[in-house]
Design an enzyme around this catalytic site. Structure first.
Site, PDB file in Angstrom:
ATOM      1  N   HIS A 310      41.602  38.458  46.092  1.00 30.41           N
ATOM      2  CA  HIS A 310      42.608  38.218  46.694  1.00 30.41           C
ATOM      3  C   HIS A 310      43.395  36.799  46.848  1.00 30.41           C
ATOM      4  CE1 HIS A 310      46.627  39.041  48.663  1.00 30.41           C
ATOM      5  NE2 HIS A 310      46.637  39.942  47.834  1.00 30.41           N
ATOM      6  N   ASP A 367      44.276  47.594  45.191  1.00 31.23           N
ATOM      7  CA  ASP A 367      44.575  48.157  44.012  1.00 31.23           C
ATOM      8  C   ASP A 367      43.026  49.261  43.643  1.00 31.23           C
ATOM      9  OD1 ASP A 367      47.301  47.251  42.905  1.00 31.23           O
ATOM     10  OD2 ASP A 367      46.347  45.473  42.536  1.00 31.23           O
TER      11      ASP A 367
HETATM   12  N1  ACO Z   1      35.561  39.596  39.140  1.00 28.30           N
HETATM   13  C1  ACO Z   1      34.676  38.729  39.311  1.00 28.30           C
HETATM   14  N2  ACO Z   1      34.895  37.483  39.456  1.00 28.30           N
HETATM   15  C2  ACO Z   1      36.641  36.708  39.584  1.00 28.30           C
HETATM   16  C3  ACO Z   1      37.771  38.154  40.721  1.00 28.30           C
HETATM   17  C4  ACO Z   1      37.257  38.885  39.908  1.00 28.30           C
HETATM   18  N3  ACO Z   1      37.725  40.222  40.287  1.00 28.30           N
HETATM   19  N4  ACO Z   1      37.722  37.836  41.245  1.00 28.30           N
HETATM   20  C5  ACO Z   1      38.141  36.793  41.173  1.00 28.30           C
HETATM   21  N5  ACO Z   1      36.607  36.208  40.519  1.00 28.30           N
HETATM   22  C6  ACO Z   1      36.183  34.712  40.996  1.00 28.30           C
HETATM   23  C7  ACO Z   1      36.616  33.741  39.537  1.00 28.30           C
HETATM   24  O1  ACO Z   1      35.933  33.327  38.104  1.00 28.30           O
HETATM   25  C8  ACO Z   1      36.490  32.068  40.211  1.00 28.30           C
HETATM   26  O2  ACO Z   1      34.578  31.906  39.907  1.00 28.30           O
HETATM   27  P1  ACO Z   1      34.544  30.464  39.859  1.00 28.30           P
HETATM   28  O3  ACO Z   1      35.014  30.320  41.093  1.00 28.30           O
HETATM   29  O4  ACO Z   1      33.388  30.664  39.373  1.00 28.30           O
HETATM   30  O5  ACO Z   1      35.549  30.058  38.939  1.00 28.30           O
HETATM   31  C9  ACO Z   1      36.554  33.002  41.970  1.00 28.30           C
HETATM   32  O6  ACO Z   1      36.844  34.079  41.995  1.00 28.30           O
HETATM   33  C10 ACO Z   1      37.716  32.448  42.516  1.00 28.30           C
HETATM   34  O7  ACO Z   1      38.539  33.572  41.575  1.00 28.30           O
HETATM   35  P2  ACO Z   1      40.520  32.693  41.877  1.00 28.30           P
HETATM   36  O8  ACO Z   1      40.558  33.758  40.373  1.00 28.30           O
HETATM   37  O9  ACO Z   1      39.914  31.089  41.325  1.00 28.30           O
HETATM   38  O10 ACO Z   1      41.248  32.923  42.999  1.00 28.30           O
HETATM   39  P3  ACO Z   1      42.490  33.275  42.805  1.00 28.30           P
HETATM   40  O11 ACO Z   1      43.266  33.104  44.594  1.00 28.30           O
HETATM   41  O12 ACO Z   1      43.795  32.059  41.898  1.00 28.30           O
HETATM   42  O13 ACO Z   1      42.780  34.767  42.229  1.00 28.30           O
HETATM   43  C11 ACO Z   1      43.182  36.824  41.473  1.00 28.30           C
HETATM   44  C12 ACO Z   1      42.775  35.727  42.611  1.00 28.30           C
HETATM   45  C13 ACO Z   1      43.842  37.090  40.833  1.00 28.30           C
HETATM   46  C14 ACO Z   1      43.717  37.975  42.517  1.00 28.30           C
HETATM   47  C15 ACO Z   1      41.518  37.670  41.562  1.00 28.30           C
HETATM   48  O14 ACO Z   1      40.725  37.787  41.865  1.00 28.30           O
HETATM   49  C16 ACO Z   1      41.821  37.905  40.339  1.00 28.30           C
HETATM   50  O15 ACO Z   1      42.392  38.206  38.946  1.00 28.30           O
HETATM   51  N6  ACO Z   1      41.246  39.264  40.593  1.00 28.30           N
HETATM   52  C17 ACO Z   1      41.583  40.806  39.325  1.00 28.30           C
HETATM   53  C18 ACO Z   1      42.584  41.437  39.571  1.00 28.30           C
HETATM   54  C19 ACO Z   1      43.347  42.071  40.227  1.00 28.30           C
HETATM   55  O16 ACO Z   1      43.154  43.021  41.326  1.00 28.30           O
HETATM   56  N7  ACO Z   1      44.862  41.617  40.935  1.00 28.30           N
HETATM   57  C20 ACO Z   1      45.218  42.477  42.511  1.00 28.30           C
HETATM   58  C21 ACO Z   1      45.658  41.471  43.442  1.00 28.30           C
HETATM   59  S1  ACO Z   1      46.283  42.088  44.612  1.00 28.30           S
HETATM   60  C22 ACO Z   1      48.201  42.631  44.092  1.00 28.30           C
HETATM   61  O17 ACO Z   1      48.267  41.534  43.690  1.00 28.30           O
HETATM   62  C23 ACO Z   1      48.696  43.672  44.670  1.00 28.30           C
END
Ligand code: ACO
Length: 432
Positions: A310, A367
């Protein structure tokens, strides 16, 4: 401004610029950069606005480090028991405090009075393709409400805002249920004014002309809880979309329709569909949760652990914690089990002790468990994001209200860092 607490200094080109620093009620600090462009020709660079407070708000407070979420100051956990009441929460979010008995009854009456769709709107609904994506239908229908409720295009007082809010909150559930019935080729079931909000929704979704759907108390409570947990989340993607549209003095229907469209995206509300598809694929494919965790960590693999991570929470999302307990509670009373819940629990257990997830502070988000609960109620996966939208609507209305009535409110119009061509001459077609 009363929360002006300090000042910061920015040193640039040998000059010192003094900037005000504001402190919110929970101690969070924010540097005021509003004079930077006007006085110094400077902008701040923050492409995904992850570091920018775009407004002052008194609706919802989140502390992502500690996993805290409060609506109007009240911790989210306190809305769970003894009996979750989504309409009470909706009222509190929109009007700023918990309603008294009379206020709540009056609002309920308004919801009942406005639960039907205008026949003209129904006709337009019928013209949409049966298999259209439910979120596309929802955003179109909310947008079209502006054609049928022109008296609410200008909302300058609380009474008319309440009228518009009641219509939106009431009709969204009718639109959602009708969308499902039509997609399934089932006859529409009209709302039953004797039922409360959530029971009425489940009735419209699942009753048959010759058999009323039996809505158990546990199911009604679980749905109230799901809606409450989705009701607001401060300046998330869809709430910000609502605020941006509102800031142009656009009406409430147009702004909420924008919120629906933003929510549709898989990185936002659409993630609950992705979680369910992921769990189903793991179950059907007989994959080992250990291998899924390995794939989620592998940067060469497109697999992502949906429902994890998140932007704001660097701790367990409190909503996920409540939903996980609610899943256990509902399955116990239904005397049922869901293999997808077992898979989700196992994935969580593995992730929470894996250094990849621990180091990045990736925890289950709202979620991760919401879909399992919705599935237990019989809600099909393609309606999950619509369910999120029903829950989030009061939040959008509250954000719209705050933006619309903000003192000195201006149109939201960010700047950019231009990286395109420098001045270039137009070349006529034959010379290109
Ligand atoms: N699975 C695997 N790796 C992940 C995940 C995941 N679900 N989420 C983040 N990471 C990793 C990224 O690859 C990144 O790794 P790195 O540092 O080696 O490059 C690191 O964790 C940071 O992640 P970001 O994508 O930069 O985090 P950001 O804050 O931009 O994104 C987000 C947050 C979009 C929610 C992300 O965690 C994600 O895509 N999660 C899965 C989708 C999801 O569940 N969305 C619902 C969010 S809640 C809502 O909107 C109601």
């Amino acid at each position: 401004m009363s929360d002006l607490s300090d000042s910061a200094k920015l040193l640039i080109d040998g000059k010192t610029i003094d900037l005000n620093v504001y402190t919110g009620v929970e101690g969070e600090r924010s540097i005021d950069v509003t004079s930077l462009f006007k006085d110094h020709g400077l902008t701040t660079y923050d492409p995904s606005l992850g570091n920018t407070a775009i407004c002052r708000s008194s609706i919802t407070y989140i502390d992502g480090e500690r996993g805290v979420l409060r609506y109007r100051g009240i911790p989210i956990e306190q809305f769970d028991r003894p009996k979750p009441n989504y309409i009470e929460v909706a009222w509190a979010l929109i009007f700023g405090r918990l309603p008294d008995d009379e206020e709540l009854s009056q609002f309920r009456e308004m919801l009942t009075r406005h639960e039907l769709l205008h026949e003209g709107l129904s006709n337009q609904f019928m013209a949409l393709p049966v298999d259209a994506p439910p979120m596309a239908i929802l955003s179109a229908m909310i947008s079209m409400m502006a054609c049928y409720h022109k008296e609410f295009l200008l909302l300058e007082d609380e009474k008319s805002l309440m009228g518009a809010a009641a219509r939106l909150i009431s009709k969204i559930r009718t639109i959602a249920a009708f969308t499902h019935r039509r997609a399934m080729g089932l006859p529409f079931i009209y709302p039953d004014p004797s039922l409360r909000y959530c029971a009425n929704f489940l009735h419209m979704m699942f009753s048959l002309p010759y058999k009323q759907f039996d809505v158990s108390e546990e199911m009604e409570d679980a749905l109230n809880l799901v809606f409450i947990l989705h009701a607001d989340h401060e300046q998330n993607c869809s709430a910000s979309a609502v605020r941006v549209v509102c800031s142009a003095q656009a009406n409430l229907f147009a702004s909420c329709s924008a919120g629906v469209n933003a929510l549709w995206g898989p990185l936002h509300g659409g993630a609950n569909v992705k979680v369910m598809e992921m769990l189903e694929a793991i179950y059907r494919g007989g994959y080992r949760p250990e291998d899924c965790i390995a794939a989620a960590k592998d940067k060469n693999d497109s697999f992502r652990l949906y429902g994890f991570g998140h932007r704001v929470y660097r701790n367990y999302d409190p909503r996920a914690k409540i939903l996980k307990t609610a899943c256990d509670r509902l399955f116990k009373t239904l005397k049922r089990n869901d293999p997808l819940l077992d898979i989700a629990r196992k994935l969580e257990e593995l992730a929470l002790k894996d250094p990849y997830f621990v180091d990045r502070k990736l925890y289950p988000n709202v979620d991760f468990y919401s879909g399992i609960l919705l599935r237990a109620m019989g809600i099909p996966t393609d309606m999950f994001t619509v369910m999120f939208a029903i829950g989030r609507l009061p939040g959008w209305i509250a954000q719209w209200k705050e933006q619309h009535f903000a003192e000195g409110g201006k149109i939201i119009r960010p700047r950019q860092l231009y990286v395109g061509n420098p001045k270039t001459d137009y070349i006529e077609m034959e010379k290109r």
